[in-house]
Design a protein around this motif. Structure first.
Motif, mmCIF file in Angstrom:
data_model
loop_
_atom_site.group_PDB
_atom_site.id
_atom_site.type_symbol
_atom_site.label_atom_id
_atom_site.label_comp_id
_atom_site.label_asym_id
_atom_site.label_seq_id
_atom_site.Cartn_x
_atom_site.Cartn_y
_atom_site.Cartn_z
ATOM 1 N N ALA A 27 0.836 -1.192 0.000
ATOM 2 C CA ALA A 27 0.000 0.000 0.000
ATOM 3 C C ALA A 27 0.876 1.250 0.000
ATOM 4 C CB ALA A 27 -0.918 -0.001 1.214
ATOM 5 N N VAL A 28 2.090 1.126 0.511
ATOM 6 C CA VAL A 28 3.013 2.264 0.565
ATOM 7 C C VAL A 28 3.370 2.721 -0.848
ATOM 8 C CG1 VAL A 28 5.318 2.997 1.260
ATOM 9 C CG2 VAL A 28 3.948 1.613 2.800
ATOM 10 N N ALA A 29 3.673 1.796 -1.729
ATOM 11 C CA ALA A 29 4.076 2.146 -3.096
ATOM 12 C C ALA A 29 2.974 2.889 -3.831
ATOM 13 C CB ALA A 29 4.476 0.895 -3.864
ATOM 14 N N GLU A 30 1.725 2.575 -3.508
ATOM 15 C CA GLU A 30 0.599 3.248 -4.152
ATOM 16 C C GLU A 30 0.418 4.665 -3.644
ATOM 17 O OE1 GLU A 30 -2.687 0.688 -3.359
ATOM 18 O OE2 GLU A 30 -1.808 -0.981 -4.462
ATOM 19 N N ARG A 31 0.813 4.927 -2.400
ATOM 20 C CA ARG A 31 0.597 6.235 -1.785
ATOM 21 C C ARG A 31 1.763 7.192 -1.934
ATOM 22 N NH1 ARG A 31 -0.763 3.708 3.680
ATOM 23 N NH2 ARG A 31 1.334 4.463 3.920
ATOM 24 N N VAL A 32 2.970 6.669 -2.051
ATOM 25 C CA VAL A 32 4.146 7.527 -1.975
ATOM 26 C C VAL A 32 4.365 8.309 -3.270
ATOM 27 C CG1 VAL A 32 5.872 5.860 -2.780
ATOM 28 C CG2 VAL A 32 6.544 7.616 -1.182
ATOM 29 N N GLN A 33 4.720 9.558 -3.078
ATOM 30 C CA GLN A 33 5.145 10.412 -4.173
ATOM 31 C C GLN A 33 6.512 10.937 -3.787
ATOM 32 O OE1 GLN A 33 2.306 13.491 -4.977
ATOM 33 N NE2 GLN A 33 0.653 12.053 -5.354
ATOM 34 N N SER A 34 7.411 10.964 -4.725
ATOM 35 C CA SER A 34 8.755 11.424 -4.396
ATOM 36 C C SER A 34 9.303 12.295 -5.510
ATOM 37 C CB SER A 34 9.683 10.228 -4.163
ATOM 38 O OG SER A 34 9.745 9.442 -5.324
ATOM 39 N N ALA A 35 10.214 13.142 -5.130
ATOM 40 C CA ALA A 35 10.939 13.976 -6.078
ATOM 41 C C ALA A 35 12.386 13.991 -5.611
ATOM 42 C CB ALA A 35 10.378 15.390 -6.103
ATOM 43 N N ARG A 47 14.227 5.232 -6.107
ATOM 44 C CA ARG A 47 12.835 5.030 -5.688
ATOM 45 C C ARG A 47 12.672 3.669 -5.013
ATOM 46 N NH1 ARG A 47 7.541 6.413 -6.141
ATOM 47 N NH2 ARG A 47 6.058 4.751 -6.597
ATOM 48 N N GLU A 48 13.293 2.635 -5.548
ATOM 49 C CA GLU A 48 13.196 1.306 -4.959
ATOM 50 C C GLU A 48 13.770 1.269 -3.545
ATOM 51 O OE1 GLU A 48 14.976 -1.431 -7.714
ATOM 52 O OE2 GLU A 48 13.470 -1.001 -9.248
ATOM 53 N N VAL A 49 14.888 1.935 -3.332
ATOM 54 C CA VAL A 49 15.488 1.985 -1.991
ATOM 55 C C VAL A 49 14.580 2.764 -1.041
ATOM 56 C CG1 VAL A 49 17.430 2.891 -0.652
ATOM 57 C CG2 VAL A 49 17.844 1.688 -2.797
ATOM 58 N N LEU A 50 14.050 3.883 -1.512
ATOM 59 C CA LEU A 50 13.130 4.670 -0.691
ATOM 60 C C LEU A 50 11.917 3.827 -0.301
ATOM 61 C CD1 LEU A 50 12.057 7.332 0.537
ATOM 62 C CD2 LEU A 50 11.095 7.831 -1.720
ATOM 63 N N LEU A 51 11.324 3.123 -1.257
ATOM 64 C CA LEU A 51 10.163 2.283 -0.970
ATOM 65 C C LEU A 51 10.506 1.174 0.020
ATOM 66 C CD1 LEU A 51 8.408 1.988 -4.445
ATOM 67 C CD2 LEU A 51 7.610 3.230 -2.422
ATOM 68 N N HIS A 52 11.693 0.627 -0.110
ATOM 69 C CA HIS A 52 12.120 -0.426 0.813
ATOM 70 C C HIS A 52 12.081 0.077 2.252
ATOM 71 C CE1 HIS A 52 14.295 -4.019 2.114
ATOM 72 N NE2 HIS A 52 15.014 -3.213 2.865
ATOM 73 N N TYR A 53 12.636 1.244 2.491
ATOM 74 C CA TYR A 53 12.660 1.794 3.848
ATOM 75 C C TYR A 53 11.266 2.192 4.330
ATOM 76 C CZ TYR A 53 17.705 1.692 3.997
ATOM 77 O OH TYR A 53 19.001 1.265 4.013
ATOM 78 N N LEU A 54 10.456 2.750 3.442
ATOM 79 C CA LEU A 54 9.106 3.136 3.835
ATOM 80 C C LEU A 54 8.244 1.911 4.151
ATOM 81 C CD1 LEU A 54 8.424 6.040 1.316
ATOM 82 C CD2 LEU A 54 8.886 6.227 3.768
ATOM 83 N N GLU A 55 8.404 0.843 3.374
ATOM 84 C CA GLU A 55 7.657 -0.383 3.646
ATOM 85 C C GLU A 55 8.115 -1.031 4.951
ATOM 86 O OE1 GLU A 55 8.246 -2.513 0.018
ATOM 87 O OE2 GLU A 55 6.600 -1.477 -0.969
ATOM 88 N N LEU A 56 9.399 -0.980 5.217
ATOM 89 C CA LEU A 56 9.912 -1.498 6.488
ATOM 90 C C LEU A 56 9.340 -0.698 7.654
ATOM 91 C CD1 LEU A 56 11.737 -3.365 8.102
ATOM 92 C CD2 LEU A 56 13.618 -1.773 7.661
ATOM 93 N N ASP A 57 9.295 0.620 7.514
ATOM 94 C CA ASP A 57 8.736 1.473 8.557
ATOM 95 C C ASP A 57 7.260 1.145 8.787
ATOM 96 O OD1 ASP A 57 8.881 3.838 10.375
ATOM 97 O OD2 ASP A 57 7.455 4.659 8.911
ATOM 98 N N ALA A 58 6.507 0.961 7.712
ATOM 99 C CA ALA A 58 5.088 0.620 7.830
ATOM 100 C C ALA A 58 4.914 -0.740 8.498
ATOM 101 C CB ALA A 58 4.428 0.631 6.454
ATOM 102 N N TYR A 59 5.760 -1.692 8.167
ATOM 103 C CA TYR A 59 5.690 -3.018 8.779
ATOM 104 C C TYR A 59 5.956 -2.938 10.286
ATOM 105 C CZ TYR A 59 6.967 -7.768 10.077
ATOM 106 O OH TYR A 59 7.051 -8.966 10.721
ATOM 107 N N LEU A 60 6.983 -2.195 10.665
ATOM 108 C CA LEU A 60 7.297 -2.056 12.081
ATOM 109 C C LEU A 60 6.165 -1.368 12.823
ATOM 110 C CD1 LEU A 60 11.081 -1.128 11.853
ATOM 111 C CD2 LEU A 60 10.087 -3.326 12.521
ATOM 112 N N ASP A 61 5.550 -0.370 12.209
ATOM 113 C CA ASP A 61 4.387 0.285 12.822
ATOM 114 C C ASP A 61 3.256 -0.720 13.012
ATOM 115 O OD1 ASP A 61 5.576 2.764 13.037
ATOM 116 O OD2 ASP A 61 4.600 3.597 11.266
#
Length: 62
Positions: free
Chosen positions: A20-28, A41-55
């Motif tokens: 769900a993170v990949a669908e919501r995230v916008q980056s520049a 972008r792939e590295v950014l998504l990796h960290y954001l998905e890890l953060d969401a999982y830990l939450d």
């Protein structure tokens, strides 16, 4: 699935395709030193998905 994700260096969301993170995230970003925007972008998504999982697991950030 968590053990496979850990062993392969991916998140559970990346392996299951249920990110769900990949669908919501916008980056520049500005690429420097020949950096590839897709890899960044792939590295950014990796960290954001890890953060969401830990939450989701109730594991605090600090």
């Amino acid at each position: 699935m968590a053990a496979i994700a850990w062993a392969t260096g991916h998140t559970v969301a990346e392996l299951s395709g249920g990110s769900a993170v990949a669908e919501r995230v916008q980056s520049a970003a500005r690429a420097t030193h020949g950096a590839d925007m897709q890899q960044m972008r792939e590295v950014l998504l990796h960290y954001l998905e890890l953060d969401a999982y830990l939450d989701d697991q109730g594991i605090p950030a600090a």
